[in-house]
Design a protein around this motif. Structure first.
Motif, PDB file in Angstrom:
ATOM      1  N   ALA A 115       0.825  -1.213   0.000  1.00 42.03           N
ATOM      2  CA  ALA A 115       0.000   0.000   0.000  1.00 42.03           C
ATOM      3  C   ALA A 115       0.856   1.258   0.000  1.00 42.03           C
ATOM      4  O   ALA A 115       0.468   2.289  -0.562  1.00 42.03           O
ATOM      5  CB  ALA A 115      -0.936  -0.004   1.211  1.00 42.03           C
ATOM      6  N   LEU A 116       2.035   1.182   0.628  1.00 40.40           N
ATOM      7  CA  LEU A 116       2.948   2.324   0.642  1.00 40.40           C
ATOM      8  C   LEU A 116       3.696   2.464  -0.684  1.00 40.40           C
ATOM      9  O   LEU A 116       4.444   3.424  -0.871  1.00 40.40           O
ATOM     10  CB  LEU A 116       3.967   2.172   1.778  1.00 40.40           C
ATOM     11  N   ASN A 117       3.490   1.482  -1.573  1.00 41.60           N
ATOM     12  CA  ASN A 117       4.169   1.487  -2.875  1.00 41.60           C
ATOM     13  C   ASN A 117       5.680   1.550  -2.697  1.00 41.60           C
ATOM     14  O   ASN A 117       6.366   2.375  -3.316  1.00 41.60           O
ATOM     15  CB  ASN A 117       3.686   2.670  -3.731  1.00 41.60           C
ATOM     16  N   LEU A 118       6.190   0.653  -1.848  1.00 38.54           N
ATOM     17  CA  LEU A 118       7.625   0.578  -1.603  1.00 38.54           C
ATOM     18  C   LEU A 118       8.377   0.394  -2.916  1.00 38.54           C
ATOM     19  O   LEU A 118       8.036  -0.460  -3.722  1.00 38.54           O
ATOM     20  CB  LEU A 118       7.913  -0.603  -0.664  1.00 38.54           C
ATOM     21  N   LYS A 119       9.401   1.204  -3.110  1.00 36.92           N
ATOM     22  CA  LYS A 119      10.190   1.149  -4.342  1.00 36.92           C
ATOM     23  C   LYS A 119      11.641   0.827  -3.992  1.00 36.92           C
ATOM     24  O   LYS A 119      12.102   1.085  -2.885  1.00 36.92           O
ATOM     25  CB  LYS A 119      10.141   2.472  -5.093  1.00 36.92           C
ATOM     26  N   THR A 120      12.355   0.284  -4.966  1.00 34.06           N
ATOM     27  CA  THR A 120      13.782   0.058  -4.801  1.00 34.06           C
ATOM     28  C   THR A 120      14.517   0.940  -5.790  1.00 34.06           C
ATOM     29  O   THR A 120      14.041   1.194  -6.896  1.00 34.06           O
ATOM     30  CB  THR A 120      14.140  -1.430  -5.025  1.00 34.06           C
ATOM     31  N   THR A 121      15.669   1.435  -5.380  1.00 30.09           N
ATOM     32  CA  THR A 121      16.410   2.375  -6.206  1.00 30.09           C
ATOM     33  C   THR A 121      17.896   2.157  -6.012  1.00 30.09           C
ATOM     34  O   THR A 121      18.324   1.289  -5.272  1.00 30.09           O
ATOM     35  CB  THR A 121      16.021   3.829  -5.842  1.00 30.09           C
ATOM     36  N   GLY A 122      18.711   2.965  -6.655  1.00 24.64           N
ATOM     37  CA  GLY A 122      20.157   2.870  -6.500  1.00 24.64           C
ATOM     38  C   GLY A 122      20.617   3.523  -5.213  1.00 24.64           C
ATOM     39  O   GLY A 122      19.809   3.944  -4.382  1.00 24.64           O
ATOM     40  N   LEU A 123      21.918   3.626  -5.043  1.00 27.58           N
ATOM     41  CA  LEU A 123      22.445   4.207  -3.815  1.00 27.58           C
ATOM     42  C   LEU A 123      22.163   5.692  -3.720  1.00 27.58           C
ATOM     43  O   LEU A 123      22.021   6.241  -2.633  1.00 27.58           O
ATOM     44  CB  LEU A 123      23.963   3.959  -3.730  1.00 27.58           C
ATOM     45  N   GLY A 331      20.081   0.366  -3.089  1.00 26.65           N
ATOM     46  CA  GLY A 331      21.298  -0.422  -3.225  1.00 26.65           C
ATOM     47  C   GLY A 331      21.048  -1.911  -3.137  1.00 26.65           C
ATOM     48  O   GLY A 331      19.930  -2.392  -2.983  1.00 26.65           O
ATOM     49  N   GLY A 332      22.121  -2.684  -3.239  1.00 23.68           N
ATOM     50  CA  GLY A 332      22.030  -4.126  -3.142  1.00 23.68           C
ATOM     51  C   GLY A 332      21.979  -4.583  -1.695  1.00 23.68           C
ATOM     52  O   GLY A 332      22.133  -3.790  -0.762  1.00 23.68           O
ATOM     53  N   VAL A 333      21.735  -5.858  -1.507  1.00 21.11           N
ATOM     54  CA  VAL A 333      21.752  -6.455  -0.176  1.00 21.11           C
ATOM     55  C   VAL A 333      23.074  -7.192  -0.016  1.00 21.11           C
ATOM     56  O   VAL A 333      23.379  -8.115  -0.770  1.00 21.11           O
ATOM     57  CB  VAL A 333      20.579  -7.439   0.016  1.00 21.11           C
ATOM     58  N   SER A 334      23.871  -6.766   0.953  1.00 22.25           N
ATOM     59  CA  SER A 334      25.167  -7.416   1.177  1.00 22.25           C
ATOM     60  C   SER A 334      25.120  -8.251   2.442  1.00 22.25           C
ATOM     61  O   SER A 334      24.453  -7.892   3.413  1.00 22.25           O
ATOM     62  CB  SER A 334      26.280  -6.360   1.290  1.00 22.25           C
ATOM     63  N   ILE A 335      25.805  -9.384   2.414  1.00 25.16           N
ATOM     64  CA  ILE A 335      25.853 -10.255   3.591  1.00 25.16           C
ATOM     65  C   ILE A 335      27.312 -10.560   3.918  1.00 25.16           C
ATOM     66  O   ILE A 335      28.187 -10.541   3.055  1.00 25.16           O
ATOM     67  CB  ILE A 335      25.064 -11.566   3.392  1.00 25.16           C
ATOM     68  N   LYS A 336      27.555 -10.819   5.178  1.00 24.45           N
ATOM     69  CA  LYS A 336      28.898 -11.153   5.648  1.00 24.45           C
ATOM     70  C   LYS A 336      28.768 -12.072   6.846  1.00 24.45           C
ATOM     71  O   LYS A 336      27.900 -11.869   7.706  1.00 24.45           O
ATOM     72  CB  LYS A 336      29.654  -9.875   6.040  1.00 24.45           C
ATOM     73  N   GLN A 337      29.642 -13.058   6.917  1.00 23.43           N
ATOM     74  CA  GLN A 337      29.580 -13.974   8.048  1.00 23.43           C
ATOM     75  C   GLN A 337      29.914 -13.239   9.332  1.00 23.43           C
ATOM     76  O   GLN A 337      30.860 -12.463   9.401  1.00 23.43           O
ATOM     77  CB  GLN A 337      30.537 -15.156   7.871  1.00 23.43           C
ATOM     78  N   PHE A 338      29.091 -13.478  10.345  1.00 23.96           N
ATOM     79  CA  PHE A 338      29.283 -12.837  11.645  1.00 23.96           C
ATOM     80  C   PHE A 338      30.093 -13.786  12.513  1.00 23.96           C
ATOM     81  O   PHE A 338      29.599 -14.811  12.978  1.00 23.96           O
ATOM     82  CB  PHE A 338      27.913 -12.558  12.277  1.00 23.96           C
TER      83      PHE A 338
END
Length: 394
Positions: A115-123, A331-338
């Motif tokens: 409903a909030l019309n969530l959008k994805t964009t660049g950095l 931006g992208g989703v980054s992951i790193k081992q904790f």
């Protein structure tokens, strides 16, 4: 393929318990414990679900082959490398196709974010605002142009905030192959981000997080230490009878039909009321009629839509106009081992981060109302259920 929330019953219960603590203003440690319990329940539910899927599909598919038709070769390579030292110790960005799937799941499985019309964009994110001014000038066909429509554009600084979540991969699950690992990662990140975004977009104070719909964003709002004040109630919703319900819904739509600068906006058919889970039943009961065929029909007047969220404060309704709140992930989703001491035994714990932004276009894009239904739906209780912050019986 992200798992359906209907298959994650324990997670849903723990999520509700966590949301209640947040709304009640519980201490940081208590909220952190509840959040951990919520994510642990998610992991347990997923492990059960995926084990069931594996048992079903391994008869015809090899676990390391493409058991999910949507998984790409790049994703297979990525999730296979997570098992290695190289692929997990350094910060790595999820494949764009995986990020797209996370975003799609955020907006399809979570009605508020849709409903909030969530959008994805660049950095880089810039918010351009415009207000039309001027008038059409009539004249003879061959007369000179006597007027024009101008657009006045203003650029607003969009400070993005980092949202961080944890994703846990049981070592046993590493044996299942890339497709199953993708389910673990995508589902956990999606649900963790959804919890954080819903909470922030509804009630975020703006200090290191988005500015929620219930916050005063007027130009003269007293912002202290980056914290925006809460909006005062614009009125009370009672749903006392059909006539009162129609009048109240009409009043809400009319109040939202004007921008902060006094210019009109189309709110009819675009107004959303965000309510606590269960409160939607009161709206349905107040607006439900029986047609000539004996069927019960529900429709709130003026095209008003109801959406539930655990993060709406008790006794409140948050109303907003679609398209009048800027909600972005960037931006992208980054992951790193904790690899700190908190890492769970026999588990691989990852941090996942992305950037987010949220703010109403002006102070009249959303309003907060007290909710005091005069004729609330009959309150039945399960005698086998003990309500004490989420603990249930049979």
């Amino acid at each position: 393929m992200t798992m359906k929330l209907g298959n994650l019953a324990n997670f849903k219960d723990k999520k509700a318990a966590y949301a209640k603590l947040v709304k009640d203003g519980a201490g940081v440690d208590e909220q952190a414990t509840a959040y951990d319990e919520m994510m642990t329940a998610l992991q347990d539910d997923m492990n059960t679900e995926i084990t069931s899927q594996v048992d079903t599909k391994l008869a015809t598919f090899d676990a390391n082959r493409r058991v999910d038709s949507k998984i790409t070769n790049e994703e297979i390579k990525f999730f296979d490398e997570i098992k290695t030292e190289v692929g997990s110790k350094n910060e790595i960005v999820l494949p764009q196709t995986t990020v797209n799937e996370i975003f799609d799941d955020l907006t399809t499985q979570h009605p508020l974010l849709a409903a909030l019309n969530l959008k994805t964009t660049g950095l880089r994110l810039k918010i351009l605002k415009s207000d039309t001014k001027g008038a059409v000038v009539w004249g003879n066909i061959f007369d000179e142009i006597k007027g024009q429509l101008d657009q006045v554009f203003t650029e607003e600084k969009a400070d993005q905030n980092k949202v961080t979540a944890f994703a846990v991969l049981p070592n046993d699950a590493l044996e299942y192959g890339a497709a199953w690992l993708k389910q673990f990662v995508v589902t956990q990140i999606t649900e963790a981000f959804a919890v954080g975004l819903e909470q922030a977009y509804l009630t975020g104070d703006g200090n290191g997080k988005p500015i929620g719909l219930n916050r005063n964003v007027a130009k003269d709002a007293p912002v202290t230490g980056g914290v925006y004040p809460e909006k005062k109630a614009a009125g009370t919703i009672t749903l006392a009878d059909p006539k009162a319900t129609a009048s109240e819904m009409g009043g809400i739509v009319r109040a939202l039909s004007t921008k902060e600068n006094g210019k009109p906006v189309v709110a009819q058919g675009n107004t959303v009321l965000v309510v606590t889970p269960g409160a939607s039943i009161d709206f349905s009961a107040a607006s439900m009629i029986q047609n000539v065929n004996g069927q019960w029909v529900f429709a709130l007047p003026f095209g008003v839509q109801i959406v539930e969220s655990e993060f709406v404060p008790e006794g409140k309704v948050i109303a907003f106009v679609k398209g009048r709140y800027d909600a972005y992930t960037a931006g992208g989703v980054s992951i790193k081992q904790f690899d700190q001491t908190l890492a769970m035994e026999d588990m691989q714990l990852f941090t996942a981060k992305q950037f987010a932004y949220g703010k109403a276009k002006d102070n009249n894009a959303a309003l907060v109302f007290d909710f005091k239904p005069a004729n609330s739906a009959k309150d039945f209780k399960n005698p086998d259920t003990k309500i004490d912050g989420g603990t249930t019986g049979n």
